[in-house]
Every structure is written in structure tokens, then in C-alpha cells.
Design a protein around this motif. Structure first.
Motif, PDB file in Angstrom:
ATOM      1  N   ARG A 316      51.456 -70.133 -31.863  1.00 41.36           N
ATOM      2  CA  ARG A 316      51.778 -68.767 -31.454  1.00 41.36           C
ATOM      3  C   ARG A 316      52.122 -67.903 -32.675  1.00 41.36           C
ATOM      4  N   GLU A 317      52.874 -68.477 -33.619  1.00 34.91           N
ATOM      5  CA  GLU A 317      53.245 -67.713 -34.819  1.00 34.91           C
ATOM      6  C   GLU A 317      52.010 -67.304 -35.617  1.00 34.91           C
ATOM      7  N   ARG A 320      50.078 -64.622 -33.667  1.00 31.90           N
ATOM      8  CA  ARG A 320      50.853 -63.374 -33.655  1.00 31.90           C
ATOM      9  C   ARG A 320      50.608 -62.599 -34.962  1.00 31.90           C
ATOM     10  N   MET A 324      48.822 -58.987 -35.154  1.00 35.48           N
ATOM     11  CA  MET A 324      49.538 -57.836 -35.713  1.00 35.48           C
ATOM     12  C   MET A 324      48.678 -57.168 -36.791  1.00 35.48           C
ATOM     13  N   THR A 331      42.438 -62.004 -29.641  1.00 35.88           N
ATOM     14  CA  THR A 331      43.666 -62.479 -30.286  1.00 35.88           C
ATOM     15  C   THR A 331      44.892 -62.171 -29.412  1.00 35.88           C
ATOM     16  N   LEU A 332      44.865 -61.007 -28.724  1.00 30.14           N
ATOM     17  CA  LEU A 332      46.009 -60.651 -27.869  1.00 30.14           C
ATOM     18  C   LEU A 332      46.119 -61.615 -26.689  1.00 30.14           C
ATOM     19  N   TRP A 335      47.538 -64.859 -27.918  1.00 29.47           N
ATOM     20  CA  TRP A 335      48.972 -64.684 -28.189  1.00 29.47           C
ATOM     21  C   TRP A 335      49.763 -64.813 -26.878  1.00 29.47           C
ATOM     22  N   SER A 339      52.322 -67.823 -25.685  1.00 28.14           N
ATOM     23  CA  SER A 339      53.717 -67.418 -25.467  1.00 28.14           C
ATOM     24  C   SER A 339      54.279 -68.032 -24.183  1.00 28.14           C
TER      25      SER A 339
END
Ligand SMILES: [Zn+2]
Length: 398
Positions: A316-317, A320, A324, A331-332, A335, A339
Motif C-alpha cells: 500500500r505504501e 500510495r 500521489m 493506481t487509485l 491503493w 487499504s
């Protein structure tokens, strides 16, 4: 309404030009033995055209307007007009009528032959068109290249790749190969030749003739070295021969040299890797490639790999940070997925919506004409150019 006005203007312009050409041609003719005045037939034919009575107009011109050098442009203009309007039978009748008059000069007869071949192509009578065009190639130096282009197109439509290759070879200039950026026509022919050989390679791979496939690949190579399709086929051949490392190195080169295609190359890369290395080295390879490309598909694959090996938080990191930097639907969605429950039911629903968009939107688009779809076509079905379709990039793309 607008279309009918355009049709009207087209009809009027074509016949008026023919009429004028006829008059001009006659004005240059010597006084003695001057041909008779054809105005009555012109006006009669024109009236029928203006009243949208195409059949009567054709009959008038065919039966009443004599076939001579001066009236030929009118006959040809009407024939071509009929073909462009989709009245192919009328066009064929006009052009066949001209061919039955051997008094026309040889070069003019060849022009009529070419127009008749175009009528046959429009009518889907490809065998007849092919015969006419083959004769033209041998007999008419002036129309040779146009006839060859039509033949190439016919064989391409019928997927007769060997015949298409033989014709395209005759369209190439005699001296040396051309690079992209030089004369457009011959370069397009070279690109077509590469794809014709690739089509044969695909057929041979499907039939399991691996030796034949390698031979064809080498032939394709001379027309467009470094092309993506050649790289993919080369990797596929290596995989079918059991040479996974070779396939892998080829695919790694492709991912580096053509990052915009990562989404398309990745599934084969994953398959080749499964036969060679373990999950950890796969993750390392993706990480190395990830730093060299900004492909969302690759980032999502890498995030999944990290999550499996190092835990969901690490995955997740990673995603993310990527999202960003360059947020895309892919990618969203990844994420949100990694999460888990932390983001609540609204986020889960949002992810469902994003996934639905991703599952239905176009993935590929033609740079030439804008045609788009979810399947990769090497030959654009709309503008019929080879190699113009590529993955869509950006927020909704890769
Ligand atoms: Zn296109």
C-alpha cells in the motif's frame, strides 16, 4: 437536408466540368469534320441528375452521348460519381460501355480499366478486379503503381499474405531500404511488408512450425528492425522453443525501450518469469523496470508483488507514493484495494465504480484516425494503416 444539397452540388459540378471539358476539347478541333454538337445529350443527362434520377441519367449518357476523346471526361466523371454514391452497378455499366469502344487511345483505355477495377472492388467482386489489375500492371507503365497498390490492398483484405508480399516488393524502390521520415509511400510499404511477414509468423507459431516461424521473422526484421511486434513474436517463439531466459531478456529489452507498451508486454513477461525465477527475483525485476517507466499497469503489478512478499502495508505504501506522483484510475483502485477495511464502505464502492470504468473503457487508440477499442489491432480497422494503434495513456489509460 444538408447531405442532399451536397449531393446536388457534387452532381452538378461533375457534369458541368465534363460538359466544359467536352466543349473546350471541341473548340480546339479543326473546323472541317468537326464532331456533332452533343449539348442535347448533356442537358438531358444533367436534367435527370438534377432530378435525382440516376438510372435515367446513366442510360442517356451511355446510349446518346457518343464515346470520343472529348466526351470521355464526362463519361468517366459520371461513372466515378455513381461509384462514390454507392451506385456501383451503374458505374460498371458506364465503364464497360467505354471499354467496348476500341477507338479510344491505349492510355485512355487503361484509365477506364483502372476505374472499372475500382468499381469491382467497391462491389466486392475482388476476383474480377484482380484480373483487370494484373493485366494493367503488365501492360500499362503509367498505371502500374496504382494497380499494384490496389492489388496489395485486395490481398491484404483477403489475408493472402504471400501474394501481398509479392506485390508490395514490386512497389519498393530498386535501391536500398528507406528509413522512417523519408518518402512516405515506400516507407509505408516497408512497414506493411514487416507486418505481412509477422502475420505469417503468427500462423506458423499457431501451427507449431517453429523453424518456419524463425525464417519468416528474419525476413520481417529487414523491413522494420526493432519493431514491437517483432520483439513480441520473437519472445513468443523463444517461449515455444523452451528458451525462457532468451524470451525474458527480449521482453526486458522491450519494456525498457517501449515503456508505453508495458501494459501489453507485462502478461508475457510474467509468464516467462514464472518458468525461470522465483517470486522474489520477479519483484526485484519489476522494481528495476518500475524506476525506468511510469506505467500504471507495472506499478500495480509491483504493488501486488510487494504485498504478497513483504505484507499489505508495504504494498500500500508503494502504490500510495506512485498514485500521489501520477494518479490514474488503475493506481487509485489498487491503493483503495490494498487499504482494505481502513477506508470504509464509501471507498469500497468508489473502487467498484472505478473497476467498472476500467472494465469497459477503450484501452487502445489509433494515432492516425482516433479509432479506439479494447483489442489491439496491428492493422487499424478504420483507416487501414499498419502499426498506428497504441495503448491509451493518461488518467484513464496506463
Ligand atoms: Zn486508424
Amino acid at each position: 437536408m444538408e447531405a442532399s444539397i451536397t449531393n446536388f452540388l457534387l452532381l452538378f459540378a461533375a457534369v458541368a466540368v465534363g460538359w466544359l471539358l467536352g466543349r473546350l476539347g471541341r473548340s480546339k478541333a479543326p473546323q472541317s469534320g468537326a464532331p456533332p454538337d452533343d449539348s442535347a445529350s448533356y442537358y438531358k443527362g444533367l436534367n435527370f441528375l438534377l432530378n435525382e434520377q440516376a438510372d435515367e441519367a446513366v442510360l442517356t449518357v451511355v446510349n446518346e452521348l457518343p464515346v470520343r476523346l472529348e466526351t470521355l471526361p464526362t463519361h468517366l466523371a459520371l461513372g466515378n460519381l455513381m461509384r462514390s454514391k454507392g451506385e456501383v452497378e451503374a458505374a460498371i455499366r458506364i465503364h464497360q460501355n467505354l471499354l467496348s469502344r476500341p477507338s479510344l487511345p491505349r492510355e485512355e483505355l487503361h484509365k477506364v480499366h483502372l476505374e472499372l477495377a475500382r468499381d469491382y472492388i467497391s462491389a466486392g467482386l475482388l476476383d474480377r478486379a484482380e484480373r483487370l489489375l494484373r493485366d494493367l500492371v503488365e501492360e500499362s507503365p503509367g498505371y502500374r503503381n496504382e494497380a499494384l497498390e490496389h492489388l496489395r490492398h485486395i490481398y491484404q483484405t483477403e489475408k493472402e499474405w504471400e501474394q501481398a508480399i509479392a506485390v508490395a516488393m514490386r512497389l519498393l524502390p530498386k535501391r536500398g531500404w528507406l528509413r522512417r521520415g523519408s518518402d512516405k509511400g515506400p516507407v509505408a510499404t516497408q512497414v506493411s511488408l514487416c507486418h505481412y511477414h509477422c502475420e505469417i509468423v503468427e500462423r506458423l507459431l499457431h501451427e507449431g512450425d517453429l523453424k518456419g516461424a524463425r525464417r519468416e521473422l528474419a525476413k520481417a526484421q529487414q523491413y522494420e528492425p526493432g519493431s514491437l511486434r517483432l520483439g513480441l513474436l520473437s519472445a513468443q517463439l523463444s517461449l515455444q522453443q523452451g528458451r525462457s531466459s532468451e524470451a525474458l531478456s527480449c521482453l526486458q529489452d522491450l519494456l525498457r525501450s517501449k515503456p508505453a507498451w508495458a501494459m501489453h508486454i507485462l502478461p508475457m513477461f510474467k509468464k516467462a518469469f514464472a518458468e525461470v525465477g522465483g517470486a522474489e527475483s520477479y519483484m526485484d525485476a519489476l522494481a528495476r523496470l518500475g524506476s525506468a517507466t511510469d506505467s500504471s499497469a507495472l506499478a500495480v503489478e509491483l504493488a501486488g508483488s510487494i504485498a504478497r512478499l513483504e505484507g499489505r502495508d508495504a504494498g500500500r505504501e508503494y502504490i500510495r507514493a506512485v498514485a500521489m506522483r501520477r494518479p490514474t484510475l488503475r493506481t487509485l483502485s489498487c491503493w483503495l484495494e490494498l487499504s482494505g477495511d481502513e477506508v470504509g464502505p464509501a471507498a469500497a464502492q468508489l473502487r467498484e465504480v472505478i473497476e467498472e470504468i476500467l472494465a469497459t473503457r477503450s484501452i487502445y487508440q489509433c494515432r492516425q484516425c482516433g479509432f479506439s477499442g479494447r483489442k489491439l489491432h496491428w492493422l487499424c480497422p478504420s483507416c487501414e494503416q499498419w502499426g498506428t494503434i497504441a495503448p491509451i495513456r493518461g488518467t484513464q489509460g496506463d
